[in-house]
Write an enzyme that holds these catalytic residues in place. Structure first.
Site, PDB file in Angstrom:
ATOM      1  N   TYR A   1      -2.934  -0.441  -2.261  1.00  0.00           N
ATOM      2  CA  TYR A   1      -1.862  -0.648  -1.274  1.00  0.00           C
ATOM      3  C   TYR A   1      -1.140   0.673  -0.994  1.00  0.00           C
ATOM      4  O   TYR A   1      -0.919   1.054   0.157  1.00  0.00           O
ATOM      5  CB  TYR A   1      -0.896  -1.704  -1.812  1.00  0.00           C
TER       6      TYR A   1
ATOM      7  N   SER B   1       5.568   1.489   4.012  1.00  0.00           N
ATOM      8  CA  SER B   1       6.176   0.789   2.869  1.00  0.00           C
ATOM      9  C   SER B   1       6.916   1.839   2.030  1.00  0.00           C
ATOM     10  O   SER B   1       6.705   3.049   2.214  1.00  0.00           O
ATOM     11  CB  SER B   1       5.042   0.164   2.057  1.00  0.00           C
TER      12      SER B   1
END
Ligand code: NDP
Length: 255
Positions: A158, A145
């Site tokens: 995350y 990401s």
């Protein structure tokens, strides 16, 4: 001479392949000739996704799996290895998030995000390694990401999981290069999937910040991840390992 991007005769397993980025990458691999195994929790989405791949003329299977536990990952890998008797390509794409300030994040949320995004990738890689070695090689693609690279106030777990995936990718790439297994990561920018849309809805000002910082001037479409998946899954990338490839419309290089 066949194209270095040709995946005929290869079998790809895509976790979280029943929607979003995972399904878009599965489409690309199937169009390049691969048979596809999709994994996820939601069987309704899974069967629809499976039918889409069959429409492309490939063998396809959906295996309902909860990858939040090592047991769930091991069961998936055993079933997948039995299904088409080989796995040439593993895409660790399943992911969740918990958008909260770090001080408000519960330990359960922390563990769930790390287990689903990072530990599942490790367990699936560990389980596929002997099979790939026996087959003479393989391709592993981990989906990171922008938060593999940057911090946000709402992404402690995350971001930790996605940063961890980049380092896991590098470690496995070094460890398994001699087995002819290439391990790379893809770092998507801001993509219009269920996860992307919910971020846009939940995080105040996110859309404006993404639009201002992305030189391409727009969010990405999941289909725009298919090309890099085919490249990293094919012989075209045999000398590429341990890399983290942003697919982000320039977000990560923009000031
Ligand atoms: P989606 O929410 O559409 O997809 C997430 C996928 O993960 C679903 O297929 C879901 O399947 C699966 N999944 C989640 N938890 C589990 C679990 N416990 N066991 C098995 N499967 C699970 O989001 P995206 O397509 O956007 O996300 C795909 C990947 O891309 C994720 O790793 C995400 O972090 C990453 N990413 C996304 C970005 C974006 O902007 N959209 C940006 C950067 C990275 P099911 O619901 O059936 O369990």
């Amino acid at each position: 001479m066949s194209s270095p991007f040709n995946l005929e005769g290869r079998v790809a397993l895509v976790t979280g392949g029943n929607g979003g980025i995972g399904l878009a990458m599965a489409h690309g691999l199937a169009q390049a000739g691969a048979d596809i195994i999709l994994a996820g929790r939601d069987s309704v989405k899974g069967e629809t996704a499976r039918a889409e791949i069959v429409q492309l003329g490939r063998r396809a299977l959906f295996i309902a799996s909860d990858l939040a536990t090592p047991d769930g990952c091991e069961r998936l890998m055993d079933a997948a290895a039995r299904a088409f008797e080989r796995i040439d390509i593993l895409i660790n794409n399943a992911g969740i998030t918990a958008r909260r300030q770090p001080e408000d994040l519960s330990i359960d949320e922390w563990h769930r995000v790390i287990a689903t995004n990072l530990t599942s990738a490790f367990v699936c890689c560990q389980k596929v390694h002997p099979l790939m070695r026996l087959q003479g090689g393989g391709k592993i693609i981990n989906i990171g990401s922008m938060l593999s690279l940057f911090g946000t106030s709402f992404g402690a777990a995350y971001g930790a999981s996605k940063g961890g995936l980049v380092q896991l990718t590098r470690s496995l790439a070094v460890a398994w290069a001699a087995d002819n297994i290439q391990v790379n990561a893809v770092l998507p920018g801001w993509i219009t999937t269920e996860m992307g849309q919910s971020a846009r809805a939940q995080v105040d000002g996110l859309n404006e910040r993404v639009m201002a910082r992305t030189p391409a001037g727009r969010w990405g479409d999941p289909s725009e991840l298919a090309g890099v998946a085919v490249f990293l899954a094919s012989a075209a990338s045999d000398y590429v390992t341990g890399a983290s490839v942003p697919v982000d419309g320039g977000y990560s290089i923009s000031g």
